[in-house]
Every structure is written in C-alpha cells, then in structure tokens.
Design an enzyme around this catalytic site. Structure first.
Site, PDB file in Angstrom:
ATOM      1  CB  SER A   1      62.825  77.561  65.530  1.00 18.32           C
ATOM      2  OG  SER A   1      63.817  76.798  65.997  1.00 18.32           O
TER       3      SER A   1
ATOM      4  NE  ARG B   1      60.366  78.066  70.772  1.00 15.74           N
ATOM      5  CZ  ARG B   1      61.353  77.494  70.354  1.00 15.74           C
ATOM      6  NH1 ARG B   1      62.605  77.858  70.562  1.00 15.74           N
ATOM      7  NH2 ARG B   1      61.212  76.629  69.315  1.00 15.74           N
TER       8      ARG B   1
ATOM      9  CG  ASN C   1      57.522  84.466  73.325  1.00 12.02           C
ATOM     10  OD1 ASN C   1      56.493  84.277  73.758  1.00 12.02           O
ATOM     11  ND2 ASN C   1      58.019  83.280  72.673  1.00 12.02           N
TER      12      ASN C   1
END
Lengths: 280, 156
Positions: free
Chosen positions: A209, A213, A217
């Site tokens: 994660s 992440r 993004n």
C-alpha cells in the site's frame, strides 16, 4: 507536440514508457522501443531514466544538506542553513510525535524519504513535454522524468522499509515474539492459522500500500498532465483552455506532491514504531 | 506496471542515501540545533540570574544607605553632645583660669603694696630723721638723741 504523433493513444503510451535498457529477445543489448519490447526484456532490464533522475535528485538533496551540515554553526543561521534547519526540525517533530522508541536510524531515514520523494514528485511540475521532447531531439527514444511514477522506484523504497520493519520486529521482540504477534491474535491461540493469515496479509499490505499509494497518485497526476497536454494539439481556443487547466492542476499538484511525500514519511515512521512496540 | 532490476537498483540507492544522510547530514545539523538550544536556554537563565542579582544588589544598597544615614545621624548627635561638652569644659576652665589669674594678680598687688609700704616706711623714717636732723642739728646732738630717734622710727 501531440500533433507529431499518429494518435493520442500513441502520444500517451509514449509518455508513459520508461527508457528501458536490457537484452532484446534476439540476444542483443539496447534500449527498448515501446512497452512490448520492454516487457519482453524480462526482469533483468533497467529503467535508465528512473535511475538517473532519482539518483540525481537524491544527490542534489544530499549535496545541499551536506553543504549546510558542514557549515552548520551554533550562531545565527543564514540562507541555506535556515532552510535545512527548518526541514530538519519539521522531520524531527514528526518523528518525535509518531516514534516513541530510541533509534538513531529513524529520523535520518524519515528525512531521506521525505526529501527524496518530494524532489521526485516535484519533477511532475515540469511541463510533460519538455524533457521527453529534449530527449527525442538528443536521440533518446523515451524519457519519463518523474521517477515516482515508476512502480520500481516506489516499491524499491517501500520494500527496503519493509525489510527494516522485519529486522526491527525480530530484533526487538525476538523471532518468537514476532511470530506470536502474528499467530496468537486477534483470535485465541487454537485459531492460529486464521490469525497468521489475517496478520500476514496485514503485514504484506504495508509495503504494497505504501508503494502503490505514492505510485498511483503520481501516475494519475502525470496522466492528467498528459491528457491536458493533448489539448495543445487542437485549436487555439482548446490550447488556451488547456493552458489554464494545466496551470490550475499544477497549483493543485503542489499540494499533492508535498502531501504524498509527507504521507510516505509518516507511514514509514509509524511502521517502524509498530515494529519496535511490544504489543499492538 | 513492469517490474525489472530497477527495483533492486532503487533499493540499493535508497539504502546508500539513508546511510549517507544518517552519517553525514543528520548528526552535524542536529548537533548545531541542540547546542544552540542549550546556549539560548543558558543565556535566558543567566539573564534571569542577573536580574535577580540586580534586585538583591539594589536591596542591599538601600539597606546600606539607610544604615549609613542612621550612623551619620548618630555621629552628628554625638558630635553635638561632644561640642556642648567641650564648650562647657572650656567655660569651666576659662573661669578657673580667670579666677586663678585674678588671685595671682591680687597676691601680686598685695605683695607690691607691701613692698611699697616697706620702702615708703623706710623713706619716711629716713626723711623724718633727715628732717629732725636738720632741725636738731643746731640744738641737739645726734648721738644724744639716737635712742629717741630709734624709738620714733620703730613706732612709724
């Protein structure tokens, strides 16, 4: 510039392709032309653009901070030292806030993570066509200027942090203690396979994660910049609108790149804190 | 997503960067920050101490001043008393001296008067004798009347 491509799909694909060096299927070594060739190279290929930009930015960060560190005086700080001290105090406060154990590694680690990720993200604010266009002029087929849009980069960092988490978990709690933390909770001991599955997934999810992440993004942000850049190939009204959009998205992106760097750093600290803690 | 050896390269780079940061960047800056923090704290403490000492000194000075004033007043009072005493003594001494000198002068005067009277008596006696001699020379023999004259002289 989008008009130089046959279709917008080709333009987008070109911008999302790293400059990969590796062994071609026919056995010769060289740069991959297109995603299919890069994939065919298998694991033992390297994204030269990601490596060069990330190392360059990392060296820039360390050079600036080392410069300030060498000249660091106890007296009134000026210029660069002021900025560096401001960053360091910010990191130090974050570490003090989230990390409640003694470890000389965590604060420098957090500083490196924050500054490096921030600088890599910052590359996103350079208009998407500048560097690839310059690279094409120089004869380099592909160039991705933002290292944090390469999952190899984000996973490289998050896996290193994951190994640190494992190392400190075993060092602080012992192998048995770490295992019991994974196996004997949240359910009673006789359900340890279930516990192990749950906690194991939770453990593995941390680095994945963390990396995804940041990658997600930055990749999405880059993609939006590319889509906006497509407008420049249309009529002048569309181009003007695209210019306004690009400016607005860049301003918003300043927030995102800082926030993502901060989140990556904070989670690094928190994961290491959990690795040091005796109990959840 | 296309994973390749970049992953390993990035991990190594990351570890090297963290190591460098931990070795050469973080400690000197943190050291400078801590030292400055300590210096500022020390400076503030010294300032507080100085202020406190100033207060103490002012209080001490006021005490000393009051003490000095009291002492001065005492000295002045003593001096006044002493002066009065000295004046009194001087007065007494002067009076005594005056009395003494007066007595001495009176004694002197008495002595002088006595002496003058003695000499006057001798002279008068001689004068009387001379007068008598002149009177009697013609009629009286000095040797015959010597007894008489001696008696006369003793009576004077």
């Amino acid at each position: 510039m989008a008009s130089e491509y046959h279709s917008s799909g080709e333009y987008i694909k070109h911008h999302l392709q790293n400059l990969t060096y590796g062994q071609h299927v026919d056995g010769s070594w060289g740069f991959a032309h297109g995603a299919a060739e890069a994939k065919a190279m298998g694991f033992w290929a390297i994204n030269v653009d990601s490596m060069l930009f990330s190392i360059g930015l990392g060296i820039l960060f360390l050079f600036l901070f080392r410069l300030a560190a060498r000249k660091a005086t106890v007296g009134v700080p000026t210029g660069l030292q002021n900025f560096v001290e401001w960053v360091i105090e910010f990191i130090d406060n974050s570490v003090r806030g989230s990390f409640s154990h003694q470890n000389a590694l965590v604060a420098p680690l957090a500083l490196t993570v924050f500054m490096w990720v921030f600088l890599m993200n910052l590359m996103d604010l350079i208009p998407v066509d500048w560097l690839p266009y310059a690279a094409t002029m120089a004869g380099v087929p592909h160039l991705k200027a933002v290292p944090s849009t390469d999952p190899n980069v984000t996973f490289g960092m998050s896996l290193s942090i994951f190994f640190l988490v494992l190392y400190y978990s075993v060092k602080m709690k012992g192998a048995g203690g770490f295992f019991s933390e994974l196996a004997f909770q949240p359910f009673p001991k006789f359900l340890f396979p279930v516990n192990l599955l749950l906690e194991g997934v939770g453990l593995i999810a941390k680095p994945i994660s963390l990396a995804l992440r940041l990658f997600g993004n930055m990749y999405a942000g880059e993609m939006i910049f590319i889509l906006i850049a497509l407008m420049f190939g249309g009529s002048w009204i569309l181009a003007l609108f695209g210019g306004a959009l690009q400016w607005a998205w860049a301003v918003f992106h300043i927030l995102i790149i800082t926030l993502q760097a901060f989140i990556f750093m904070t989670l690094t600290i928190v994961y290491l804190d959990m690795a040091h803690a005796e109990h959840h | 997503m296309n994973f390749n050896a970049t992953l390993i390269g990035q991990s190594i780079t990351f570890i090297l960067f963290v190591w460098f940061c931990m070795k050469f960047v973080w400690p000197p800056i943190m050291n400078a920050l801590e030292t400055r923090k300590k210096q500022i704290a020390d400076g503030l403490a010294a300032g507080d101490r100085g202020k406190h000492e100033l207060e103490l000194a002012a209080k001490k000075a006021a005490d000393k001043l009051r003490e000095a004033k009291a002492q001065a007043a005492e000295v002045i009072a003593q001096a006044d008393k002493r002066a009065a005493q000295i004046i009194e003594e001087a007065k007494t001494t002067a009076k005594e001296e005056g009395d003494r000198q007066l007595a001495a002068a009176q004694a002197n005067i008495a002595q002088e008067a006595n002496r003058a009277r003695e000499s006057l008596r001798d002279q008068v006696a001689a004068l009387a004798v001379a007068g008598a001699e002149k009177i009697l020379r013609r009629e009286v023999n000095a040797q015959t009347h010597a007894d008489l004259l001696g008696q006369l002289k003793a009576e004077l």
